[in-house]
Design an enzyme around this catalytic site. Structure first.
Site, PDB file in Angstrom:
ATOM      1  CB  SER A  97      -0.905  -0.165   1.286  1.00  0.00           C
ATOM      2  OG  SER A  97      -1.862   1.026   1.020  1.00  0.00           O
ATOM      3  CG  ASP A 241      -2.342   3.915  -1.725  1.00  0.00           C
ATOM      4  OD1 ASP A 241      -3.358   3.845  -2.831  1.00  0.00           O
ATOM      5  OD2 ASP A 241      -2.633   3.242  -0.938  1.00  0.00           O
ATOM      6  CG  ASP A 243      -3.065  -0.517  -2.421  1.00  0.00           C
ATOM      7  OD1 ASP A 243      -2.573   0.426  -2.049  1.00  0.00           O
ATOM      8  OD2 ASP A 243      -3.680  -1.397  -1.774  1.00  0.00           O
ATOM      9  CG  ASP A 245      -6.284   1.231  -0.924  1.00  0.00           C
ATOM     10  OD1 ASP A 245      -5.322   2.131  -1.378  1.00  0.00           O
ATOM     11  OD2 ASP A 245      -6.331   0.526   0.094  1.00  0.00           O
TER      12      ASP A 245
HETATM   13 MG    MG Z   1      -3.398   1.619  -0.394  1.00  0.00          MG
END
Ligand code: MG
Length: 450
Positions: A97, A241, A243, A245
């Protein structure tokens, strides 16, 4: 040496130190045993250690009879949706992340595409410890297949939402700058934004995992994006970020709006289209709560953590929710924090209101959050929290997550870290001065209690 972080949502460590192939294989066998023989969806962000983690992960999964559906480099929410759609027994995202480049991790999903809850995660941890794996015989080991449409499915689910009017957004011809920090968003966000008729100025959209700045999308890491928005006179800047999300916004004036305002804006838009409940976590800004209440919605708060918010949203049939760190959750698409969803809602909101994003934000309730921490020598955080509660027994206190002292238009929350001997103190008030003063007041009080 860093520590290997093991939690119910997965394992996280530094590659070359604690996140070693044997640790990953062991955890993969535990997770595969937990899920049982069947399909597991695997996707990853762009981290330069992704292939190391992936090969170990796949070996572990195959060895306990799991068949892997590889969706390639994808945002976390895309893997969540693919897990649900492909009716897999589970899903794993290889991503640390927002953590820096040397970290990597496994994020574990249940069959419904939600993160593992505490009970499920605990079972995986126990299996990893006892090594009570259901190893497959030589002729029953798992195999790999690929699924190339996960990103297409995800985009389509958003574009098909009845309240996203693509022509209306296209007509605005917004100029947008997007910073994907060379993470998973790089493979889809520039083209996705073009579908909305945007003139896209991509920065850091090479999916090579070499993060050009600290990847957490907080204002101090987004100066390049802010400058670019100003330089190009763009209508808005988007940052995600690694990934994808979490979504952060930069105003047309080049000012970071703070991730809390991503959620407040998404809530404001959704409630303009659908009435219903809103679920946010205990640390989310009052800006989101005020916006929801102004629009007649009931607000429910949960413990911090996506799974807590997502499960509560499912239980109460919420229309929108999320976490204040830029994590918008829209159940009409799926129950997970999703920057791809967030971008569509923000663009539609801009087009509907036909105002600059800076002006829309100025009209929102204004708050400032302060975060500090105290390092402890002993780990007896319970007695400190209890003494605080005793000292403030005449105040409004909520204990959803740690201890939160509620005051008119302000709050202070004290939480113990799950991983380190520290107390996190967070406060919110209408101005920075009030917010800092409130935080310091509690820090001083806690120090007297030690
Ligand atoms: Mg993330």
């Amino acid at each position: 040496m860093s520590r290997l972080m093991i939690s119910v949502s997965g394992i996280r460590g530094i590659v070359g130190e604690t996140l070693t192939p044997d640790v990953i294989v062991n955890f993969a066998e535990a997770y595969g045993t937990f899920c049982g023989p069947g399909k597991i969806v695997v996707g990853s962000d762009t981290r330069i250690t992704g292939h190391v983690v992936k090969h170990a992960l796949l070996a572990g999964l195959y060895s306990v009879g799991c068949d892997v559906i590889d969706v390639g480099i994808c945002p976390t929410p895309t893997v969540q949706m693919a897990t649900e759609k492909l009716k897999a027994n589970g899903g794993i995202i290889i991503t640390a992340s927002h953590n820096p480049i040397q970290w990597n991790a496994l994020k574990l999903l249940a069959a419904d595409g939600l993160f593992l809850d505490a009970e499920q995660g605990q079972k995986v941890i126990e299996l990893a410890e006892t090594k009570n794996f259901r190893l497959a015989a030589y002729d029953a080991v798992g195999h790999a297949s690929t699924y190339a449409d996960a990103i297409f499915d995800h985009e389509q689910a958003v574009l098909d939402l009845p309240y996203i009017n693509i022509e209306k957004i296209q007509a605005k011809k917004y100029k947008v700058v997007v910073d994907c920090v060379n993470g998973a968003g790089s493979v889809m966000l520039p083209a996705y934004l073009e579908k909305f008729g945007c003139e896209v100025i991509p920065i850091n959209c090479t999916p090579d995992g070499r993060f050009p700045h600290i990847p957490e999308p907080v204002p101090e890491n987004l100066t390049q994006l802010s400058d670019k928005v100003r330089e190009t006179a763009a209508d808005i800047g988007f940052a995600v970020d690694p990934d994808s999300d979490r979504l952060a916004l930069i105003s047309n004036e080049g000012i970071p709006l703070g991730e809390e305002y991503t959620l407040a804006l998404a809530i404001q838009f959704m409630l303009s289209r659908k009435k219903g409940k809103v679920v946010i976590n205990a640390s989310t800004s009052l800006a989101s709560e005020d916006v929801a209440k102004q629009m007649g919605a009931e607000v429910i708060r949960t413990k911090v953590g996506e799974i807590h918010v997502a499960k509560k949203m499912r239980e109460v049939h919420a229309v929108v929710g999320g976490e204040g760190n830029g994590g918008v959750i829209l159940p009409d698409v799926h129950l997970g924090r999703d920057a791809i969803v967030g971008i569509a809602l923000i663009l539609q909101h801009l087009a509907d209101l036909d105002l600059p994003i800076s002006e829309i934000c100025r009209r929102l309730p204004q708050y400032v959050i302060t975060k500090k921490k105290i390092e402890l020598t002993s780990a007896d955080t319970t007695s400190i929290l209890n003494k605080l509660v005793e000292n403030h027994r005449n105040e409004m206190i909520d204990r959803i997550d740690g201890v939160k002292f509620l005051r008119p238009g302000a709050w202070v929350q004290v939480r113990a870290s799950n991983t380190e001997p520290i107390l996190r103190i967070m406060s919110e008030a209408p101005s920075a001065a009030e917010s800092v003063a409130l935080c310091d007041q509690f820090i001083n009080e806690i120090k007297r209690l030690l």
